[in-house]
Motif scaffolding. Sequence first.
Motif, PDB file in Angstrom:
ATOM      1  N   ALA A  30      -0.243 116.009 -38.820  1.00 16.56           N
ATOM      2  CA  ALA A  30       0.692 115.462 -39.804  1.00 16.56           C
ATOM      3  C   ALA A  30       1.618 116.536 -40.354  1.00 16.56           C
ATOM      4  O   ALA A  30       2.827 116.300 -40.530  1.00 16.56           O
ATOM      5  CB  ALA A  30      -0.084 114.791 -40.935  1.00 16.56           C
ATOM      6  N   THR A  33       4.226 117.418 -37.698  1.00 15.81           N
ATOM      7  CA  THR A  33       5.231 116.366 -37.567  1.00 15.81           C
ATOM      8  C   THR A  33       6.193 116.372 -38.753  1.00 15.81           C
ATOM      9  O   THR A  33       7.425 116.249 -38.581  1.00 15.81           O
ATOM     10  CB  THR A  33       4.540 115.000 -37.448  1.00 15.81           C
ATOM     11  OG1 THR A  33       3.674 115.005 -36.299  1.00 15.81           O
ATOM     12  CG2 THR A  33       5.557 113.880 -37.299  1.00 15.81           C
ATOM     13  N   ALA A  34       5.661 116.540 -39.964  1.00 14.37           N
ATOM     14  CA  ALA A  34       6.520 116.542 -41.145  1.00 14.37           C
ATOM     15  C   ALA A  34       7.439 117.759 -41.171  1.00 14.37           C
ATOM     16  O   ALA A  34       8.593 117.669 -41.604  1.00 14.37           O
ATOM     17  CB  ALA A  34       5.657 116.503 -42.409  1.00 14.37           C
ATOM     18  N   ASP A 194      -0.644 109.880 -45.057  1.00 14.69           N
ATOM     19  CA  ASP A 194       0.438 109.131 -44.434  1.00 14.69           C
ATOM     20  C   ASP A 194       0.690 107.860 -45.249  1.00 14.69           C
ATOM     21  O   ASP A 194       0.033 106.836 -45.049  1.00 14.69           O
ATOM     22  CB  ASP A 194       0.060 108.789 -42.991  1.00 14.69           C
ATOM     23  CG  ASP A 194       1.188 108.105 -42.231  1.00 14.69           C
ATOM     24  OD1 ASP A 194       2.144 107.624 -42.876  1.00 14.69           O
ATOM     25  OD2 ASP A 194       1.103 108.032 -40.988  1.00 14.69           O
ATOM     26  N   ASN A 195       1.649 107.934 -46.161  1.00 15.22           N
ATOM     27  CA  ASN A 195       1.912 106.804 -47.053  1.00 15.22           C
ATOM     28  C   ASN A 195       2.617 105.646 -46.356  1.00 15.22           C
ATOM     29  O   ASN A 195       2.712 104.551 -46.929  1.00 15.22           O
ATOM     30  CB  ASN A 195       2.759 107.248 -48.251  1.00 15.22           C
ATOM     31  CG  ASN A 195       2.004 108.175 -49.174  1.00 15.22           C
ATOM     32  OD1 ASN A 195       1.754 109.327 -48.832  1.00 15.22           O
ATOM     33  ND2 ASN A 195       1.625 107.681 -50.341  1.00 15.22           N
ATOM     34  N   LEU A 197       1.513 104.609 -43.328  1.00 12.84           N
ATOM     35  CA  LEU A 197       0.399 103.922 -42.661  1.00 12.84           C
ATOM     36  C   LEU A 197      -0.593 103.367 -43.676  1.00 12.84           C
ATOM     37  O   LEU A 197      -1.031 102.213 -43.568  1.00 12.84           O
ATOM     38  CB  LEU A 197      -0.307 104.900 -41.714  1.00 12.84           C
ATOM     39  CG  LEU A 197      -1.548 104.393 -40.987  1.00 12.84           C
ATOM     40  CD1 LEU A 197      -1.201 103.218 -40.078  1.00 12.84           C
ATOM     41  CD2 LEU A 197      -2.193 105.524 -40.180  1.00 12.84           C
ATOM     42  N   THR A 288      -4.821 104.634 -36.783  1.00 10.39           N
ATOM     43  CA  THR A 288      -3.922 103.520 -37.094  1.00 10.39           C
ATOM     44  C   THR A 288      -4.678 102.229 -37.389  1.00 10.39           C
ATOM     45  O   THR A 288      -4.107 101.307 -37.987  1.00 10.39           O
ATOM     46  CB  THR A 288      -2.949 103.277 -35.932  1.00 10.39           C
ATOM     47  OG1 THR A 288      -3.700 103.116 -34.712  1.00 10.39           O
ATOM     48  CG2 THR A 288      -1.981 104.448 -35.779  1.00 10.39           C
ATOM     49  N   GLU A 315      -6.597 108.695 -48.451  1.00 16.76           N
ATOM     50  CA  GLU A 315      -6.226 107.506 -47.678  1.00 16.76           C
ATOM     51  C   GLU A 315      -6.683 106.241 -48.392  1.00 16.76           C
ATOM     52  O   GLU A 315      -5.970 105.235 -48.411  1.00 16.76           O
ATOM     53  CB  GLU A 315      -6.810 107.611 -46.274  1.00 16.76           C
ATOM     54  CG  GLU A 315      -6.195 108.752 -45.473  1.00 16.76           C
ATOM     55  CD  GLU A 315      -6.879 109.027 -44.146  1.00 16.76           C
ATOM     56  OE1 GLU A 315      -6.255 109.689 -43.290  1.00 16.76           O
ATOM     57  OE2 GLU A 315      -8.033 108.601 -43.962  1.00 16.76           O
ATOM     58  N   THR A 382       2.308 113.040 -50.417  1.00 18.56           N
ATOM     59  CA  THR A 382       2.988 112.657 -49.183  1.00 18.56           C
ATOM     60  C   THR A 382       3.107 113.886 -48.287  1.00 18.56           C
ATOM     61  O   THR A 382       3.248 115.014 -48.769  1.00 18.56           O
ATOM     62  CB  THR A 382       4.389 112.103 -49.458  1.00 18.56           C
ATOM     63  OG1 THR A 382       5.202 113.144 -49.999  1.00 18.56           O
ATOM     64  CG2 THR A 382       4.334 110.933 -50.434  1.00 18.56           C
ATOM     65  N   TRP A 383       3.091 113.659 -46.985  1.00 21.48           N
ATOM     66  CA  TRP A 383       3.263 114.785 -46.066  1.00 21.48           C
ATOM     67  C   TRP A 383       4.663 115.378 -46.177  1.00 21.48           C
ATOM     68  O   TRP A 383       4.860 116.565 -45.906  1.00 21.48           O
ATOM     69  CB  TRP A 383       2.957 114.357 -44.631  1.00 21.48           C
ATOM     70  CG  TRP A 383       1.483 114.308 -44.364  1.00 21.48           C
ATOM     71  CD1 TRP A 383       0.715 113.209 -44.124  1.00 21.48           C
ATOM     72  CD2 TRP A 383       0.584 115.429 -44.336  1.00 21.48           C
ATOM     73  NE1 TRP A 383      -0.596 113.572 -43.950  1.00 21.48           N
ATOM     74  CE2 TRP A 383      -0.706 114.921 -44.064  1.00 21.48           C
ATOM     75  CE3 TRP A 383       0.747 116.804 -44.500  1.00 21.48           C
ATOM     76  CZ2 TRP A 383      -1.830 115.742 -43.960  1.00 21.48           C
ATOM     77  CZ3 TRP A 383      -0.371 117.631 -44.405  1.00 21.48           C
ATOM     78  CH2 TRP A 383      -1.637 117.102 -44.137  1.00 21.48           C
TER      79      TRP A 383
END
Length: 412
Positions: A30, A33-34, A194-195, A197, A288, A315, A382-383
Amino acid sequence: MRIAMVSEHASPLATLGGVDAGGQNVHVAALSTALAERGHHVRVYTRRDDATLPERVPLAAGVEVVHVDAGPAESVPKDDLLPYMDAFGDRLAEHWATEPPDVVHSHFWMSGLAALRGSADAPWPVLHTFHALGNVKRRHQGAEDTSPAERATLEPGVGKRADVVIATCSDEAFELTRLGVPSTRISVVPCGVDNALFTPDGPVAAHGEGFRLISVGRLVPRKGVGTTISALAELVARGRDDIELVIVGGSRDAAHIDEDPDVQRLAALARRLGVEGRVSFRGQVAHTALPPLLRSADLMVCAPWYEPFGIVPLEAMATGIPVVAAAVGGLIDTVVEGVTGVHVPPRDPAAVADAVEALLADPELRRSFGAAGVARAARRYTWTRVAADTERVYRRAAAARPARAAREAGRA
């Protein structure tokens, strides 16, 4: 910036829930990716654990995973990887001779050894995140700690040699100073969630008419799932016959979950306590696919003996689920007592049962905790925010690197 992430055992491509696959894998994937979404190019270097893996695998736009040959191309328990870290570091040096990064960010102490070896005499800074500290692990696990003996001396050395150590919570920062890491070289940046998801709205997994507790994560003893099962038995003994416990995680999928040694251990405990029929094991679940399961629960119980950070409670908070959490490590920071959940002492099933019972009796309080959890996750975890905070640490480290290199050269 060209960012090299080093994560020797925790590949961002791994299936979560196994013995050595959990929060670190999520964190590395994560965060990478961010950071790429902020315009950086990220390569994640992880040890090849399967001979059929290609050398490079795209993870997201701007992120690729590089499989490094170090030791056998097969799965090896992380505590047995130390003999291969010199080779891992040498391979990193070869990669970076032709693809030099601007910063290196290693994850877990053995990755730190390899990253520092691969960066010898290099101009870029090495930043490090431990994710877990050996001295804390030994304190809580004693003889059950399977870390190599060398960790006691090598791990503090990683902290002292890295340009910056990025701690994920205030408790870890305190532990690092006890290991001799200068406080001036410690920055605290939490993990994220992951806000997009994990949201309060969306599909809900099927469940019965009673209350559902949920536990998510690895099933190794220190994660405290046994404490949660014991708390369930305590609640049943008090006359609560309307509660079930769903346990997500393990080294097998749902079809083969009975083959998992940790599931066998926990199922035996449930049988001894007379709650076997109230406990279900779901095995490994794709990340997911987790939100619908979380939304089906009335409460999450997260009762580890210790926890360096703990992404799973975040989460749950992001999906609007109150959390009963052991007051350890990062859970002290993330779960706000009396606001998003309840803190309980570690390894105390009666305290867990008391907290669960009180929350199940107060639906309005559960709704209040759930709403506050959603707001807190969106505001702080958040990421996107974590990546921005991490980027600032990278830039400060890169700017300070020449001065530090000059000082160290002067002492040589």
